[in-house]
Design an enzyme around this catalytic site. Structure first.
Site, PDB file in Angstrom:
ATOM      1  N   SER A  15     -13.561  38.691  69.129  1.00  0.00           N
ATOM      2  CA  SER A  15     -13.046  37.768  70.144  1.00  0.00           C
ATOM      3  C   SER A  15     -12.146  38.555  71.087  1.00  0.00           C
ATOM      4  CB  SER A  15     -12.250  36.627  69.503  1.00  0.00           C
ATOM      5  OG  SER A  15     -10.988  37.099  69.028  1.00  0.00           O
ATOM      6  N   THR A  67      -4.773  43.025  62.567  1.00  0.00           N
ATOM      7  CA  THR A  67      -5.674  42.066  61.929  1.00  0.00           C
ATOM      8  C   THR A  67      -6.889  42.787  61.358  1.00  0.00           C
ATOM      9  OG1 THR A  67      -7.195  40.207  62.338  1.00  0.00           O
ATOM     10  CG2 THR A  67      -6.661  41.595  64.220  1.00  0.00           C
ATOM     11  N   TYR A  87      -9.087  37.902  71.526  1.00  0.00           N
ATOM     12  CA  TYR A  87      -7.860  38.115  70.759  1.00  0.00           C
ATOM     13  C   TYR A  87      -7.973  39.374  69.909  1.00  0.00           C
ATOM     14  CZ  TYR A  87      -5.257  37.927  66.385  1.00  0.00           C
ATOM     15  OH  TYR A  87      -4.519  38.278  65.279  1.00  0.00           O
ATOM     16  N   HIS A  88      -9.068  39.504  69.153  1.00  0.00           N
ATOM     17  CA  HIS A  88      -9.233  40.680  68.299  1.00  0.00           C
ATOM     18  C   HIS A  88      -9.318  41.962  69.136  1.00  0.00           C
ATOM     19  CE1 HIS A  88     -10.670  37.481  65.455  1.00  0.00           C
ATOM     20  NE2 HIS A  88      -9.897  38.186  64.649  1.00  0.00           N
ATOM     21  N   LYS A 133      -5.923  43.244  69.882  1.00  0.00           N
ATOM     22  CA  LYS A 133      -5.332  43.962  68.755  1.00  0.00           C
ATOM     23  C   LYS A 133      -5.872  45.398  68.670  1.00  0.00           C
ATOM     24  CE  LYS A 133      -2.792  40.758  66.660  1.00  0.00           C
ATOM     25  NZ  LYS A 133      -1.350  40.910  66.368  1.00  0.00           N
TER      26      LYS A 133
END
Length: 410
Positions: free
Chosen positions: A179, A144, A181-182, A185
């Site tokens: 976040s 991302t 989530y990031h 990644k």
């Protein structure tokens, strides 16, 4: 080429499997259906109903004459992937099988831990499976652009040349994820880069921008082949949500000042980018990064584009930003490597927005206005009332469908 698509039941994984199958790839898909469980947990659903993965695969066989092998299971259980890889013998693996929502990861401690364990452990199991089974397998991993954050310098494609105290080196570009989530990644990217150095693996990390759209030439061949379309505040992407709000006669809700700028990309270009990466693999030992987006807009610009394209009484409303992010910032990210490989971008214009709105209007009666307002606040550290139950545990079985051959020549 034999390609195993992980996360083949998802928004991008399903059309990706069809896209590759239609172009002569031998395709297998693996999924644990967790994305459907998130809908149950959050009380949301795709705007367009989607069939079971088994039904969709069978319909594709009937429509196209091509077969897709189905495997079921959870990447957090390494034996699942090992068995699938041993049976399918892929030349390449396309990895979409991660929890992909920043708001979902910020609901509370339980969801943050779930996101990082699911994503990081799953990817580690992919890397170990490749390393143990066949190091020549090319891993194409969906990353991302959010890994980079919004630095006050140009964003390069994965690496940056640093001159420091008279010495020079090419290093991974600094990351400022926004976040949990990031962050998952970012951890993935570091683990992949390390295993390419240590085990001589080869991998392509696609740092993707925000995807919009729903239809591809393959999903349009039959109603049973459609992919999901999310518009809620947790999983819906911003442009898709704006279009649904405009069709529903609701304000287009911009978080904060709206100066947040993001890379954007048509779903058709996601398909093309992954195909280009697969057809042009890196040599053994190389970890390469492509910034996978085609143009960038501020949130204000996207809201205005939707309003101008659809006319009517659409209005823009600014809400307090639930996220911790810069609301006005510099943003200039390189994205030339995929174009150099032959990508021909589908750019965002009024016609694209109107086409998307036409699709949404067919399902106007199924729009749930209550799911579009933000209900996850980055600043809160306790449980937030958006979940009905914790994420369901994934299925532990693995199943391969009979490998019926295509009914026509590839």
């Amino acid at each position: 080429m034999r390609t195993l698509v992980l996360g083949g039941d998802g928004y991008l994984g399903w059309p990706m499997a069809l896209h590759l199958s239609a172009r002569g790839f031998e395709v297998g898909v693996l999924d644990n259906y967790a994305r459907r469980e998130y809908d149950t947990e959050l009380g949301t659903r795709s705007l367009v109903p989607i069939k079971s993965l088994e039904d969709r695969i069978e319909r594709w066989r009937q429509v196209s004459g091509y077969s897709i092998d189905l495997f079921e299971g959870d990447l957090s259980k390494p034996e699942i992937l090992r068995k699938a890889v041993a049976e399918f013998k892929p030349d390449s693996i396309v990895h979409f099988a991660e929890q992909r929502s920043a708001p979902f990861s910020m609901i509370d401690q339980k969801h943050a831990i779930y996101t990082q364990v699911n994503n990081v452990v799953g990817t580690l199991n992919v890397l170990f499976t490749i390393g143990q089974h066949d190091p020549s397998i090319h891993l194409v991993k969906l990353g991302t652009m959010g890994e980079y954050g919004t630095p006050n310098i140009d964003i390069e494609e994965g690496f940056i040349e640093i001159n420091h105290k008279g010495r020079t080196d090419r290093l991974p570009f600094p990351k400022q994820p926004g976040s949990f989530y990031h962050l998952s990644k970012v951890h993935d990217s570091h683990n992949i880069e390390f295993t390419c150095r240590a085990w001589n693996l080869r991998a392509t990390d696609l740092n993707q921008g925000i995807v919009y759209g729903q239809a591809t030439p393959e999903t349009m061949q039959h109603p049973d082949l459609v992919t999901r379309f999310d518009y809620d505040a947790v999983f819906g992407t911003v442009l898709n949500r704006f279009v649904v709000q405009a069709v529903a006669g609701m304000p287009l809700t911009v978080y904060g000042k709206g100066g947040q700028t993001r890379g954007m990309l048509n779903i058709l270009d996601t398909m093309a980018c992954v195909e280009l990466a697969l057809k042009n693999p890196p040599p053994a030992g190389e970890f390469r990064v492509f910034n996978q987006f085609t143009e960038s807009f501020s949130i204000n610009q996207m809201a205005q584009m939707v309003k101008d394209a659809l006319g009517g009484d659409a209005r823009i409303e600014h809400l307090e930003d639930p996220r911790v992010e810069k609301q006005e910032h510099y943003y200039n990210a390189a994205h030339t490597k995929l174009v150099d490989l032959g990508l021909r971008p589908h750019l965002l214009d009024a016609k694209v927005i109107q086409s998307l709105a036409s699709f949404v209007k067919k399902h106007r009666d199924d729009i749930d206005p209550s799911v579009m307002l933000p209900n996850v606040n980055w600043r809160l550290r306790s449980e937030q009332p958006v979940s009905r139950r914790p994420p369901a545990s994934a299925k532990a079985k693995v199943k391969a469908k009979p490998k019926a051959r295509a009914a026509r020549a590839r």
